[in-house]
Each structure stands twice: as structure tokens, then as C-alpha cells.
Design a protein around this motif. Structure first.
Motif, mmCIF file in Angstrom:
data_model
loop_
_atom_site.group_PDB
_atom_site.id
_atom_site.type_symbol
_atom_site.label_atom_id
_atom_site.label_comp_id
_atom_site.label_asym_id
_atom_site.label_seq_id
_atom_site.Cartn_x
_atom_site.Cartn_y
_atom_site.Cartn_z
ATOM 1 N N LEU A 152 0.810 -0.993 0.139
ATOM 2 C CA LEU A 152 0.107 -0.293 0.031
ATOM 3 C C LEU A 152 0.955 1.255 -0.148
ATOM 4 C CD1 LEU A 152 -2.812 1.354 0.304
ATOM 5 C CD2 LEU A 152 -2.217 1.345 2.985
ATOM 6 N N ILE A 154 0.800 5.242 0.156
ATOM 7 C CA ILE A 154 0.191 6.606 0.448
ATOM 8 C C ILE A 154 1.078 7.551 0.910
ATOM 9 C CG2 ILE A 154 -2.185 5.710 1.231
ATOM 10 C CD1 ILE A 154 -1.420 5.762 4.090
ATOM 11 N N THR A 155 2.260 7.225 2.024
ATOM 12 C CA THR A 155 3.297 8.290 2.160
ATOM 13 C C THR A 155 3.840 8.897 0.871
ATOM 14 O OG1 THR A 155 3.460 6.924 4.085
ATOM 15 C CG2 THR A 155 5.072 8.860 3.525
ATOM 16 N N GLY A 160 3.654 12.810 5.492
ATOM 17 C CA GLY A 160 3.785 11.686 5.907
ATOM 18 C C GLY A 160 2.578 11.427 6.888
ATOM 19 N N THR A 161 2.602 12.497 7.978
ATOM 20 C CA THR A 161 1.474 12.194 8.860
ATOM 21 C C THR A 161 0.276 12.704 8.093
ATOM 22 O OG1 THR A 161 3.082 12.784 10.768
ATOM 23 C CG2 THR A 161 0.959 13.486 10.973
ATOM 24 N N PHE A 193 8.860 5.235 1.469
ATOM 25 C CA PHE A 193 8.955 4.231 2.657
ATOM 26 C C PHE A 193 7.976 3.172 2.275
ATOM 27 C CE2 PHE A 193 9.823 8.218 5.220
ATOM 28 C CZ PHE A 193 11.030 8.245 5.009
ATOM 29 N N SER A 195 6.670 -0.327 2.385
ATOM 30 C CA SER A 195 7.061 -1.604 2.637
ATOM 31 C C SER A 195 6.671 -2.477 1.390
ATOM 32 C CB SER A 195 6.424 -2.175 3.824
ATOM 33 O OG SER A 195 6.748 -1.296 5.137
ATOM 34 N N THR A 454 2.557 8.205 13.027
ATOM 35 C CA THR A 454 3.386 7.908 14.360
ATOM 36 C C THR A 454 2.536 8.204 15.603
ATOM 37 O OG1 THR A 454 3.213 10.400 14.571
ATOM 38 C CG2 THR A 454 5.051 9.694 13.151
ATOM 39 N N GLN A 456 2.337 10.069 17.826
ATOM 40 C CA GLN A 456 1.986 11.254 18.027
ATOM 41 C C GLN A 456 0.413 11.462 17.439
ATOM 42 O OE1 GLN A 456 5.089 10.865 17.553
ATOM 43 N NE2 GLN A 456 5.793 11.104 19.728
ATOM 44 N N ARG B 242 11.038 20.619 8.510
ATOM 45 C CA ARG B 242 9.877 19.746 8.061
ATOM 46 C C ARG B 242 8.341 20.460 8.402
ATOM 47 N NH1 ARG B 242 8.692 15.831 4.584
ATOM 48 N NH2 ARG B 242 7.098 14.148 5.809
ATOM 49 N N GLN B 244 4.538 19.723 8.159
ATOM 50 C CA GLN B 244 3.496 18.885 8.065
ATOM 51 C C GLN B 244 2.140 19.805 8.781
ATOM 52 O OE1 GLN B 244 3.132 15.157 6.842
ATOM 53 N NE2 GLN B 244 4.649 16.589 5.874
ATOM 54 N N HIS B 252 3.858 21.857 16.212
ATOM 55 C CA HIS B 252 3.001 21.011 16.898
ATOM 56 C C HIS B 252 3.340 20.531 18.257
ATOM 57 C CE1 HIS B 252 0.941 20.440 13.052
ATOM 58 N NE2 HIS B 252 1.900 19.854 12.413
ATOM 59 N N GLN B 313 11.968 10.047 16.609
ATOM 60 C CA GLN B 313 10.577 10.163 16.559
ATOM 61 C C GLN B 313 10.256 11.537 15.740
ATOM 62 O OE1 GLN B 313 8.829 7.498 17.319
ATOM 63 N NE2 GLN B 313 6.718 8.463 17.001
ATOM 64 N N VAL B 314 11.194 12.541 16.000
ATOM 65 C CA VAL B 314 10.972 13.695 15.722
ATOM 66 C C VAL B 314 11.147 13.803 14.207
ATOM 67 C CG1 VAL B 314 11.991 16.160 15.322
ATOM 68 C CG2 VAL B 314 11.429 15.304 17.876
ATOM 69 N N GLY B 317 9.803 8.761 9.780
ATOM 70 C CA GLY B 317 10.319 7.700 9.258
ATOM 71 C C GLY B 317 11.713 8.114 8.591
HETATM 72 C C1 FAD Z 1 10.003 1.227 7.367
HETATM 73 C C2 FAD Z 1 8.810 2.269 6.966
HETATM 74 C C3 FAD Z 1 8.074 1.529 6.446
HETATM 75 C C4 FAD Z 1 6.833 2.267 5.700
HETATM 76 N N1 FAD Z 1 5.722 1.438 5.142
HETATM 77 C C5 FAD Z 1 4.937 2.247 4.748
HETATM 78 C C6 FAD Z 1 3.950 1.569 3.681
HETATM 79 O O1 FAD Z 1 4.133 0.451 3.417
HETATM 80 N N2 FAD Z 1 3.020 2.533 3.026
HETATM 81 C C7 FAD Z 1 3.017 3.748 3.347
HETATM 82 O O2 FAD Z 1 2.350 4.308 2.677
HETATM 83 N N3 FAD Z 1 3.791 4.508 4.270
HETATM 84 C C8 FAD Z 1 4.822 3.615 5.084
HETATM 85 N N4 FAD Z 1 5.339 4.242 5.821
HETATM 86 C C9 FAD Z 1 5.267 5.580 6.180
HETATM 87 C C10 FAD Z 1 4.958 5.917 7.535
HETATM 88 O O3 FAD Z 1 3.646 5.581 7.601
HETATM 89 C C11 FAD Z 1 5.361 7.542 7.797
HETATM 90 O O4 FAD Z 1 6.773 7.426 8.137
HETATM 91 C C12 FAD Z 1 4.475 8.064 9.125
HETATM 92 O O5 FAD Z 1 3.287 8.259 8.828
HETATM 93 C C13 FAD Z 1 5.149 9.249 9.374
HETATM 94 O O6 FAD Z 1 5.336 10.216 8.492
HETATM 95 P P1 FAD Z 1 6.796 10.852 8.086
HETATM 96 O O7 FAD Z 1 7.703 9.797 8.384
HETATM 97 O O8 FAD Z 1 6.654 11.572 7.035
HETATM 98 O O9 FAD Z 1 7.102 11.891 9.418
HETATM 99 P P2 FAD Z 1 6.399 13.096 9.575
HETATM 100 O O10 FAD Z 1 4.965 13.281 9.046
HETATM 101 O O11 FAD Z 1 7.471 14.320 8.850
HETATM 102 O O12 FAD Z 1 6.585 13.404 11.090
HETATM 103 C C14 FAD Z 1 7.570 13.989 11.729
HETATM 104 C C15 FAD Z 1 7.270 14.502 12.998
HETATM 105 O O13 FAD Z 1 6.273 15.319 13.399
HETATM 106 C C16 FAD Z 1 5.225 14.907 14.175
HETATM 107 N N5 FAD Z 1 4.106 15.521 13.430
HETATM 108 C C17 FAD Z 1 3.662 15.604 12.196
HETATM 109 N N6 FAD Z 1 2.507 16.276 11.996
HETATM 110 C C18 FAD Z 1 1.855 16.093 13.388
HETATM 111 C C19 FAD Z 1 0.907 16.762 13.683
HETATM 112 N N7 FAD Z 1 -0.105 17.189 13.016
HETATM 113 N N8 FAD Z 1 0.649 16.688 15.292
HETATM 114 C C20 FAD Z 1 1.563 16.176 15.888
HETATM 115 N N9 FAD Z 1 2.556 15.821 15.539
HETATM 116 C C21 FAD Z 1 3.004 15.797 14.105
HETATM 117 C C22 FAD Z 1 5.263 13.357 14.020
HETATM 118 O O14 FAD Z 1 4.650 12.566 14.963
HETATM 119 C C23 FAD Z 1 6.748 13.223 14.002
HETATM 120 O O15 FAD Z 1 7.330 13.063 15.177
HETATM 121 C C24 FAD Z 1 6.747 3.504 6.404
HETATM 122 C C25 FAD Z 1 7.465 3.995 7.143
HETATM 123 C C26 FAD Z 1 8.755 3.540 7.526
HETATM 124 C C27 FAD Z 1 9.761 4.190 8.278
#
Ligand code: FAD
Lengths: 491, 358
Positions: A152, A154-155, A160-161, A193, A195, A454, A456, B242, B244, B252, B313-314, B317
Motif C-alpha cells: 500500500l 500512501i506516504t 507523511g503524517t 517508505f 514496505s 506516528t 503522536q 520539516r 506537516q 505541533h 521520533q521527531v 520515518g
Molecule cells: C520502514 C517504514 C515502512 C513504512 N511503510 C509504509 C508503507 O508500506 N506504506 C506507506 O504508505 N507508508 C509507509 N511508511 C510511512 C509511515 O507511515 C510514515 O513514516 C509515518 O506516517 C510518518 O510520516 P513521516 O515519516 O513523513 O513523518 P512526519 O509526518 O514528517 O512527522 C515528523 C514528526 O512530526 C510529528 N507530526 C507531524 N504532524 C503532526 C501533527 N499534526 N501533530 C503532531 N505531531 C505531528 C510526527 O509525530 C513526527 O514526530 C513507512 C515508514 C517507514 C519508516
């Protein structure tokens, strides 16, 4: 082994409306699934886990098809495929139990099967449209050299979030785009990212038809990775869960025919919300499994090793073990609660509805007739599937499921990190082979706090749906954003 | 306080900072992958800078700095690459102990030293004047020419000297080492290895074994603090870049809270160099108070781990991916909590110490 079983009494207490024979069947089915998966995991995963982790650490993107073939033989690829398409017809509870057992052995390999299930989940919401297409192909491929895997996507790099929540999506920077063209869509952009992204044959891909209005126009497509314009642009080098490759995918005007649209155009954001509600309890189960894997390995070492035996006499160690047991137990309860909410309450009535059963009762040969198939893929059929969802469930129930799922996911992630870390502390640097296993489990654990939203973000959802009793808009609107388009069913 | 002047201290610090920024940090991934060329290059730079024998007196060919300055150096180096910082700590503690116990430090065969703490009786026993047993996870032991073992016996802690090349000693690379990999770990397999007892088991807190252990603990704390500082720097900068939800993620509160907690942890525990007692002087044995060293090590390492986990975590991914270097901080910090002993065992020892002093 700590056998966390899903007790009948537990289910019966919460869902008195489930009839006794059905309940007994469900419980024995789940118990049987747990035992079968556990023995598969012991035979096939444990012996491979460390070596695969090492290999994929040195060579990101490395993939072991042998373990997929072994999984296919054990039915690990069909667990979510609906029975009419030849699968086992499981839903959240089944997925959870499988994931806990697989991940107690190796979360990296477990994730291969989990990400495959994640790729299938949107298709379950699409009614019968894909039973005789991709889903039947998946089942048929199980005996082949290269069983078909799914993923799947979506990211995106900039989101991401933001793609995990419809309200955030509205403010997100979405750079992918699905452009309408005659007979289908052309997909462009980058997904990150993903999987199984580099090994899947089919990927459920979510992209907006208007990137300026992603919340209203996100749409789910089924993409054949052999299509022109599709490329794996990068294999990620991950900290853990390495047996399952994560990849960056690039889409350059990839053509997707209308018939591979999943659900309706514009329903992608709500579909994603429901898909995540279904997939987060299994992610909580991944965390629970990792924690249990660490706990069981540590316990065995404390009982069997001379150094370990001395440590076991220390009260600190005894209390730490007791706390791990507590944490694992509660994490297990949390994901089972969420999964039961989905299977028996939020989505179960849709799956068990007479209309769905009727469709399931049609012989596959009949469904595959071109006229019938066109009908099943038509806009009318898609609209009927949405109407059925509206008749059988509602935003209130789905919001509660979202909340419990997020709770289970966040809890599972935290428990995995805490328990693996505590186990490592007890074993120490001198524990040799056990240390290597615990270190891997700890590295694997961290990912559970990140993916599927995440922790959060998941806690924000818990606040909204449970603490604040907010009703999220989980169901797709009754009216499609472009009702006329699919009615002609240009398949 | 050491007698080194403020200016000397500052010069040393900036030397370490410069090395960390220019040489170690850019090679962090190669060092983590234990690429021989990167390991050798960094070691020789540290050696040329005089940091591997910084604690040893000038008359024995060392730099003659005090423990406080060494801790500052370690903190700076760890911001660049924590495994290298651990290598510096291990060599210095080993060399200082060896110097104090009369080993010919400037002779051939004493160029690479390592010290291995926590050698328990159940792992290594003495039979017919030789050592037998297997000791796993000895950080920094791979490649050492001489090994100093801090042997825990019922009567106290002893210091034993072993040559890596002698019969009965096999040093086997620990391929699964997860953290601080620039200080490559090994399993020591001892099968009738002759050894020299540099000092018999003793309980004197001012004695060489106890002081060596205290310095290892404080040094690990200093390294952990360096890791935490780096993790915080990286997370703070990423959180502003970054976006979001239409805003930089620092806006946030979920992210802001994690960053604030990092600052609280960094501020709550003073710099470990503050724990070096005023009695220490250039070239002389540092004077470390064992209880303070233990407490600081536990607190600093646990804080660093919490900070590194939050930093990943910050980053979301992105932080989980090796090339960003953030997940490495998490692995390194976890190893700090395990060295020289797991944090819980250190806490238990604190109680034992508290009882013995009341
Ligand atoms: C190994 C791995 C496998 C994955 N597999 C898949 C997959 O198969 N398919 C897929 O689609 N995705 C996949 N993902 C993506 C995963 O779902 C995202 O990494 C995750 O949703 C976080 O997005 P980001 O990494 O862009 O972090 P960001 O969204 O950039 O977040 C960075 C930080 O900001 C915080 N933050 C962001 N927005 C807010 C908010 N509104 N309120 C509070 N805090 C906030 C987050 O909690 C985090 O601490 C995978 C990720 C990894 C690392």
C-alpha cells in the motif's frame, strides 16, 4: 511461550448479539490460526531471522523469496482475501493474531506478510469488484515460484503524517497527481517508505485527482508494477525490520485503467481512514509480538544459562519480568479490543449483510462472465457498495474503531520499545547470542512507534474520537464526486 | 580542577570539536560500518592529536591532561562520533592505569591498549595461574595489543594484564555489535592464558582499579551527553525545516514537547567534568568519587537514550533510515546504558556504596 489466547468469554461479554455457535466457531478458528502461525514462525522465521537481518543490513533491498514461498504454502498470503475469491476471509482479529505470532519470531519477515495484507485491505472495501481480478490471481499464485505480493502506498516525501488524517490532508503538500485520461488515469509522483514496494506485483496507490484539493479528490488505484513509467527509485537502508524492504517508488505517467480504480474516485481519504482503522490493531499486534519475542527469549535464557540463572535470583530482575508480562498482556488486550470492535461491530455487519452474502454465494464462473464482471466493476456497483456501508455502519461506530485502533497501535509501539529495552538491560553486553537477538528486536521495535501514523498522530486520533467523542467523517459520501464517469464502465 | 589554564582547556576543547566536526562526523556512517580505512584514518588522527594518551603524564609520553579535560574532550568527540570517543576513553583509562602500575608504556607492544571492565568469576576463572573462560561483548578489545582486565573477585577488584598475541588468548570479532561500533568489540576466549596481576583484588575507592572504573563510568556519561547534544541539535533543526499540517512540525506541541524534554534532560544534569574532585592535577591520578561517577553515568546515559529515541521520533520515518545518522545515535546511546555495566546494575551498586559509607 506465553499463550495469549483470545478468550470466548471476553468476546461474548462484549458482543452478546453474536450467536453461541458462531462465537464458538470464531474462537476455535482464532485459536487454530494462532497455533498454526506459531508453528510456522518457529520453523520458518526463527532460523532465518538474524541472517536475513544481517544480509539486508549490508545490502538494502535484499529479499528472500524462499520465506515468501514458505508463507504462501502456509496460507499467509491469502489470510485477508475474501472467501469468494478463494481466500481465508479473515479480518482484523485474524490479522492481529497472525502478526503477533509472526513478529514474536521476526518482525521483518512478519512485515512482509503484514504489508501484503495492508495492500489488500482497500480492495476489501471495494465490494466484489476485485474478487475475480487481482485477488483471485494472488491466491492462484501461491503455488508458483514467485507468489504475488501486494503493498500500500500512501506516504509521499512531503506528506507523511498529513496523508494519515483527512483534516491534515487538506493542509498537506501533496505532490502526486492522478490525471484523468480516456479509459483511465495517469499517475505521476513519488511515494516513499513503501514496505514491499520493490517486490510487490500489485500496489494499492492513493493519489489525488486534484493535488490542490487532496482531501476531496484522493483516490485509490491498483497499480501493476510492470506498467510503463513505474520504477523503484531507491531501496531504503533501515534500522530494523529489514527483511521487509522499504522503497521509494516513482510514477511517471503510469496508466491505470478504470477497472483498477478501487472504490470510487474521490473516496481515497475516507478509504484510507478505514484502512488504517483496520490495519492499526495488527500493528499493535506487531509491537506486542516483538515485546513477547524479547520476553520469551530472555526468560528462556534466564532459566537455561548459568549467568542468567544467577540473575533470576535478583528481585530487580523478577520485578522487571513481571512488568513485561503486564505490559504485554495489556497491549494484547488493547489490540484485541480494537480488532473485535472492527470485526464484530464497525465493519462486521457490512461483511455479514445478506447482500454481501448473496454476492459471495454466486459461483465464480458466473461472476467472471464479461457482462456480470462489467456490472460488478460499474459505477452503479461501486455506489451500491458505498450505500451498503451507509446502511450497515455509521461514522460514530467507525470513529470509535479509529480511536481504539490508534490506542492499540500507540500502546503496542511503546510496549515494544520498553520491553525490548528492558530485556536488553537485563541481559547486558555479555549475553552473547541472546544479546544479538534482543538488539534486533529493539531495533525492530522502534519502527512500530513510527509507521501506520506516528504515535503522536495516533494519540491525536484517540483524543478526537474517544476523549472528545468526536464523530470523524469516516464513510465516503453517498454521492460520488463524479457519478457519471463510471456508469459507462469503460472497462 | 586541573591546573591546565582556561586557555589550554579551551584550546583542547576546540581541537576536539574541530576533529569531531571535520573528520569524525562526516565519516560516521563508514565508522559505523566498521570500514577499516575509516577506522584507521580516525585513529591515526586521534593519535596524532595526542588524544589517545592524553591522560598519561608527559614524562611517560602522554599529554598530561586531567580527567576533567578528558571528559570535555570526550563530550566533543561524541558529538561527532561516539564510538571513536569510546575508543579514546578506553585507551586513556588503560594507559593511565598501566602507567600507574609501572607498565612499560613506551615499549613496543604497548601501542594499542584496551581495558575490559566487569570480568566476573563465572566468566573468567583462574586455574593453575592461568585464565580460563569466555568473555563476550568486550568493547574496543578488537585490535588491542595489550588488554587490562578489571577482574571482579569476592575480595575486591584486581587488574590483570594480558597480551593479545600470547598463547591461550583468542580475540574473536563480535559481528553483531549494535552500537559504538567504531570501538569494535570482541569475545575473549581464554584457555590457559598466562597473565600478570598488576594489582591484587582491593576495595580501596582511591585505588587504581576503582578509579579506573569510575573514570570509565564518568567517561561513558560524558559520551552519552555528547550523543544527546547531537541528537537534540539534529532534531531541533529538522523540526524547523520539516512541514506537516501546513506548519513547521516544531509548532505541533507533540514535537515541541519532545524537544523541550531534551533540553530539560540536558540542563538537569550538569557536565560530568564537574564531578572531578579538586585533588586531581596534571599528569597525576584523577580523583573521582565513585558514587557521583555512578550516579552521573546512570542519569546521563538514560537521558541520552530517551533523547535519541525522541530524536528519531521527531524525524519520523526519515529518522529510521541509516543515512540520516539519527538512528545510530539511538543505538550508540543504548550501548552507553550498557557499559561498563547495565544501568540497573550500576544503580544497585550505588546502594551498596551508600551502605558502605554510612
Ligand atoms: C520502514 C517504514 C515502512 C513504512 N511503510 C509504509 C508503507 O508500506 N506504506 C506507506 O504508505 N507508508 C509507509 N511508511 C510511512 C509511515 O507511515 C510514515 O513514516 C509515518 O506516517 C510518518 O510520516 P513521516 O515519516 O513523513 O513523518 P512526519 O509526518 O514528517 O512527522 C515528523 C514528526 O512530526 C510529528 N507530526 C507531524 N504532524 C503532526 C501533527 N499534526 N501533530 C503532531 N505531531 C505531528 C510526527 O509525530 C513526527 O514526530 C513507512 C515508514 C517507514 C519508516
Amino acid at each position: 511461550m506465553t499463550g495469549h489466547s483470545s478468550s470466548c468469554a471476553e468476546i461474548a461479554e462484549q458482543f452478546p448479539r453474536l450467536r453461541a455457535p458462531e462465537l464458538a466457531d470464531l474462537c476455535s478458528e482464532l485459536q487454530e490460526l494462532r497455533e498454526r502461525t506459531r508453528s510456522f514462525a518457529r520453523q520458518e522465521l526463527i532460523p532465518r531471522a538474524l541472517e536475513l537481518d544481517r544480509r539486508a543490513g549490508e545490502e538494502p533491498g535484499y529479499f528472500d523469496w524462499d520465506v515468501v514461498r514458505a508463507g504462501a504454502r502456509a496460507g499467509m498470503l491469502r489470510f485477508l482475501v475474501p472467501a469468494p475469491a478463494g481466500g481465508s476471509g479473515g479480518l482484523a482479529m485474524h490479522a492481529c493474531i497472525m502478526m503477533e505470532e509472526l513478529c514474536a519470531a521476526c518482525a521483518g519477515i512478519g512485515l512482509i506478510f503484514g504489508a501484503h495484507g495492508l495492500g489488500i485491505t482497500p480492495l476489501l472495501l471495494g465490494g466484489a469488484a476485485h474478487w475475480d481480478g487481482v485477488l483471485a490471481q494472488l491466491v492462484a499464485s501461491e503455488a508458483s515460484e514467485r507468489p504475488l505480493l501486494m503493498a500500500l502506498a500512501i506516504t509521499e516525501p512531503e506528506a507523511g503524517t498529513d496523508v494519515e488524517d483527512p483534516d491534515l490532508l487538506a493542509r498537506g503538500r501533496i505532490t502526486s497527481h492522478a490525471r484523468r485520461v480516456p479509459g483511465g488515469y495517469r499517475l505521476s509522483g513519488t511515494k516513499r517508505f513503501i514496505s514491499n514496494g520493490s517486490v510487490a506485483r500489485w500496489i494499492s496507490v492513493v493519489m489525488p485527482t486534484d493535488p490542490m484539493r487532496p482531501a476531496e479528490t484522493e483516490t485509490c488505484f491498483l497499480v501493476d508494477t510492470r506498467s510503463e513509467g513505474f520504477a523503484v527509485s531507491r531501496a531504503e537502508h533501515k534500522m530494523g525490520q529489514r527483511a521487509c524492504p522499504a522503497a521509494e517508488l516513482s510514477f511517471d505517467e503510469v496508466f491505470v485503467p478504470d477497472e483498477l480504480l478501487v472504490g470510487r474516485e474521490g473516496d481515497g481519504a475516507t478509504e484510507t481512514l478505514i484502512v488504517l482503522a483496520c490495519s492499526r490493531p495488527p500493528v499493535g499486534a506487531i509491537g506486542t509480538g516483538i515485546a513477547r519475542g524479547a520476553y520469551e527469549r530472555l526468560r528462556a535464557w534466564l532459566h537455561e544459562d548459568d549467568v542468567g540463572a544467577r540473575l533470576l535470583e535478583r528481585q530487580h530482575v523478577q520485578l522487571a519480568l513481571a512488568q513485561m508480562e503486564e505490559e504485554i498482556h495489556l497491549a494484547h488486550q488493547a489490540y484485541m479490543d480494537a480488532a473485535m470492535e472492527i470485526d464484530l461491530w464497525a465493519l462486521g455487519p457490512t461483511m455479514r449483510h445478506p447482500a454481501a452474502r448473496l454476492l459471495a454465494g454466486l459461483p465464480p464462473s458466473f461472476r467472471r462472465r464479461s457482462r456480470v464482471r462489467r456490472k460488478l466493476l460499474s459505477g452503479t456497483a461501486r455506489a451500491q457498495t458505498v450505500a451498503l456501508l451507509h446502511r450497515t455502519t455509521d461514522d460514530r461506530r467507525l470513529s470509535r474503531a479509529v480511536g481504539l485502533s490508534s490506542l492499540a497501535k500507540a500502546r503496542g509501539g511503546d510496549v515494544a520499545v520498553r520491553v525490548t529495552s528492558a530485556a536488553l538491560q537485563i541481559a547486558g553486553l555479555r549475553a552473547g547470542p541472546l544479546r544479538a537477538e534482543l538488539e534486533k528486536l529493539w531495533r525492530d521495535a522502534k519502527l512500530v512507534q513510527i509507521y501506520e501514523g506516528t504515535n503522536q498522530l495516533n494519540r491525536v486520533e484517540v483524543f478526537r474520537t474517544l476523549s472528545n467523542e468526536e464523530e470523524m467523517r469516516c464513510l465516503p459520501p453517498r454521492e460520488s464526486i463524479e457519478p457519471a464517469r463510471m456508469n459507462g464502465a469503460r472497462a | 580542577m586541573s591546573t591546565a589554564s582556561r586557555a589550554e582547556r579551551e584550546a583542547l576543547r576546540s581541537l576536539a570539536r574541530d576533529l569531531a566536526e571535520r573528520e569524525l562526523a562526516p565519516r560516521a556512517l563508514q565508522l559505523d560500518a566498521q570500514e577499516p580505512a575509516a577506522l584507521e584514518h580516525c585513529r591515526s588522527l586521534l593519535e596524532q592529536a595526542g588524544l589517545l594518551r592524553a591522560l598519561v603524564s608527559e614524562e611517560h609520553g602522554g599529554g598530561g591532561i586531567g580527567a576533567g579535560e578528558l571528559l570535555e574532550v570526550l563530550g566533543e568527540l561524541a558529538r561527532g562520533e561516539a564510538g571513536c570517543a569510546l575508543g579514546v576513553l578506553l585507551e586513556n583509562v588503560a594507559a593511565l592505569a598501566a602507567q600507574e602500575l609501572g607498565c612499560p608504556l613506551q615499549e613496543e607492544g604497548f601501542e594499542r591498549l584496551a581495558i575490559v571492565p566487569g570480568v566476573g568469576e563465572h566468566e573468567v576463572s583462574v586455574r593453575e595461574d592461568a585464565l580460563h573462560g569466555r568473555l563476550q561483548g568486550a568493547l574496543g578489545a578488537l585490535g588491542a595489543e595489550q588488554l587490562l582486565l578489571l577482574a571482579e573477585r569476592p575480595e575486591g577488584t584486581a587488574l590483570w594484564l594480558l597480551s593479545a598475541e600470547q598463547p591461550g588468548v583468542a580475540i574473536v570479532a563480535d559481528r553483531s555489535q549494535m552500537g559504538l561500533r567504531a570501538a569494535p568489540a570482541a569475545a575473549l576466549e581464554l584457555d590457559g592464558a598466562a597473565f600478570q596481576e598488576l594489582i591484587a583484588p582491593q576495595r580501596d575507592h582511591r585505588g587504581v582499579p576503582a578509579q579506573a572504573l569510575a573514570l570509565l563510568r564518568l567517561g561513558t556519561g560524558a559520551i552519552a551527553r555528547g550523543i544527546a547534544l547531537r541528537a537534540h541539535e539534529l532534531a531541533l533543526s529538522y523540526a524547523q525545516e520539516r512541514w506537516q499540517g501546513g506548519v513547521p512540525i516544531i509548532e505541533h506541541e507533540a514535537v515541541g514537547d519532545m524537544l523541550a524534554a531534551m533540553v530539560v534532560r540536558l540542563r538537569a544534569h550538569g557536565r560530568p567534568e564537574g564531578l572531578v574532585a579538586s585533588g586531581s592535577r596534571n599528569g597525576d591520578a584523577p580523583l573521582l568519587e565513585p558514587q557521583g561517577a555512578l550516579a552521573a553515568r546512570v542519569a546521563l546515559c538514560e537521558d541520552a537514550l530517551a533523547t535519541a529515541i525522541d530524536a528519531v521520533q521527531v524525524f519520523g520515518g526519515t529518522g529510521y533510515m541509516v543515512e540520516t545518522g539519527v538512528e545510530k545515535l539511538m543505538r550508540d546511546a543504548q550501548y552507553c546504558t550498557l557499559f561498563p555495566e547495565p544501568a540497573w546494575q550500576a544503580s544497585q551498586e550505588l546502594i551498596a556504596l551508600a551502605r558502605s559509607t554510612t
